[in-house]
Motif scaffolding. Structure first.
Motif, short mmCIF file in Angstrom:
data_model
loop_
_atom_site.label_atom_id
_atom_site.label_comp_id
_atom_site.label_asym_id
_atom_site.label_seq_id
_atom_site.Cartn_x
_atom_site.Cartn_y
_atom_site.Cartn_z
N ARG A 129 0.86 -1.10 -0.04
CA ARG A 129 -0.09 0.10 0.05
C ARG A 129 1.08 1.13 -0.02
O ARG A 129 1.09 1.71 1.07
CB ARG A 129 -0.91 0.05 1.27
N SER A 130 1.23 1.78 -1.13
CA SER A 130 1.93 2.94 -1.15
C SER A 130 1.24 4.11 -0.73
O SER A 130 2.10 5.15 -0.54
CB SER A 130 2.76 3.07 -2.68
N ASP A 131 0.17 4.02 -0.77
CA ASP A 131 -0.62 5.24 -0.30
C ASP A 131 -0.63 5.42 1.30
O ASP A 131 -1.17 6.21 1.69
CB ASP A 131 -2.20 5.29 -0.70
N CYS A 132 0.11 4.37 1.96
CA CYS A 132 0.07 4.62 3.51
C CYS A 132 1.10 5.43 4.02
O CYS A 132 2.04 5.46 3.35
CB CYS A 132 0.29 3.03 4.01
N ILE A 133 0.56 6.12 5.01
CA ILE A 133 1.69 7.31 5.46
C ILE A 133 2.85 6.49 6.06
O ILE A 133 3.88 7.12 6.02
CB ILE A 133 1.18 8.40 6.83
N HIS A 134 2.77 5.20 6.36
CA HIS A 134 3.75 4.51 7.01
C HIS A 134 4.63 3.85 5.76
O HIS A 134 5.62 3.23 6.42
CB HIS A 134 3.40 3.47 8.02
N ASN A 135 4.36 3.81 4.81
CA ASN A 135 5.06 3.25 3.70
C ASN A 135 6.11 4.08 3.01
O ASN A 135 5.76 5.17 2.72
CB ASN A 135 4.11 2.91 2.58
N ASP A 136 7.27 3.41 3.15
CA ASP A 136 8.52 4.21 2.60
C ASP A 136 8.99 3.10 1.44
O ASP A 136 9.64 2.17 2.12
CB ASP A 136 9.48 4.64 3.59
N LYS A 137 9.13 3.29 0.33
CA LYS A 137 9.35 2.33 -0.60
C LYS A 137 9.12 0.89 -0.71
O LYS A 137 9.90 -0.01 -0.58
CB LYS A 137 10.98 2.50 -0.82
N LEU A 138 7.82 0.86 -0.07
CA LEU A 138 7.12 -0.54 0.15
C LEU A 138 7.68 -1.17 1.27
O LEU A 138 7.35 -2.11 1.58
CB LEU A 138 7.44 -1.40 -1.15
N GLU A 139 8.28 -0.45 2.20
CA GLU A 139 8.56 -1.09 3.50
C GLU A 139 7.75 -0.09 4.62
O GLU A 139 7.63 1.05 4.54
CB GLU A 139 10.11 -0.81 3.86
N CYS A 140 7.36 -0.91 5.49
CA CYS A 140 6.61 -0.13 6.76
C CYS A 140 7.62 0.55 7.38
O CYS A 140 8.25 -0.15 7.98
CB CYS A 140 5.64 -1.35 7.38
N ARG A 141 7.31 1.71 7.93
CA ARG A 141 7.80 2.35 8.81
C ARG A 141 7.23 2.70 10.23
O ARG A 141 7.57 3.49 11.08
CB ARG A 141 8.44 3.62 8.12
N ALA A 142 6.20 2.35 10.74
CA ALA A 142 5.47 2.28 11.70
C ALA A 142 6.12 1.65 12.74
O ALA A 142 6.76 0.67 12.46
CB ALA A 142 3.94 1.71 11.54
N ALA A 143 6.00 2.17 13.98
CA ALA A 143 6.67 1.57 15.03
C ALA A 143 6.23 0.09 15.26
O ALA A 143 6.88 -0.62 15.66
CB ALA A 143 6.48 2.57 16.33
N SER A 144 5.02 0.19 15.22
CA SER A 144 4.48 -1.30 15.34
C SER A 144 2.96 -1.13 14.54
O SER A 144 2.61 -0.28 14.23
CB SER A 144 4.19 -1.63 16.77
N VAL A 145 2.25 -2.54 14.43
CA VAL A 145 1.18 -2.57 13.73
C VAL A 145 0.25 -3.56 14.37
O VAL A 145 0.51 -4.39 15.26
CB VAL A 145 1.30 -2.88 12.14
N ASN A 146 -0.99 -3.28 14.13
CA ASN A 146 -1.78 -4.13 14.60
C ASN A 146 -2.68 -4.86 13.38
O ASN A 146 -2.95 -4.11 12.30
CB ASN A 146 -3.13 -3.42 15.59
N ILE A 147 -3.11 -5.98 13.68
CA ILE A 147 -3.85 -6.87 12.51
C ILE A 147 -4.99 -7.54 13.16
O ILE A 147 -5.17 -7.78 14.13
CB ILE A 147 -2.95 -8.03 12.08
N GLY A 148 -5.84 -7.34 12.39
CA GLY A 148 -7.50 -7.73 12.76
C GLY A 148 -8.29 -7.51 11.76
O GLY A 148 -8.08 -7.49 10.43
N ALA A 149 -9.75 -8.08 12.04
CA ALA A 149 -10.83 -7.90 11.03
C ALA A 149 -11.08 -6.65 10.40
O ALA A 149 -11.29 -5.76 11.31
CB ALA A 149 -12.04 -8.68 11.69
#
Length: 95
Positions: free
Chosen positions: A62-82
């Motif tokens: 998701r290149s439109d995500c604010i945490h995405n930098d060159k298709l790498e996630c730069r968020a400190a951590s993520v949550n996965i859920g429904a």
């Protein structure tokens, strides 16, 4: 970015995933695909799958995500859920 610097999955509420052990993801690294879906989701066929450590985010499509930098996630951590799918990145955000 080395694998030691990849963001961890701080919580996974997808009870039907083989990598989920007590709401803790144990995939070596997940891929977030188009639509924010966790592309690493595996239905409970393989019991206790994964590694002993916390899962991490290996790639994000998701290149439109604010945490995405060159298709790498730069968020400190993520949550996965429904979400729209049984297993989605709930940390996804646009500017």
């Amino acid at each position: 970015m080395t694998t030691m610097q990849l963001p961890i999955i701080s919580m996974c509420s997808v009870d039907g995933c083989s990598y989920n052990h007590d709401h803790d993801c144990h995939a070596g690294a997940i891929t977030v695909t188009d639509g924010t879906s966790c592309g690493t989701f595996v239905s409970n066929g393989a019991h206790d799958a994964g590694v002993a450590a916390h899962g991490q985010v290996g790639a994000c499509h998701r290149s439109d995500c604010i945490h995405n930098d060159k298709l790498e996630c730069r968020a400190a951590s993520v949550n996965i859920g429904a979400g729209d799918d049984p297993a989605d990145c709930l940390t996804f955000a646009t500017a």
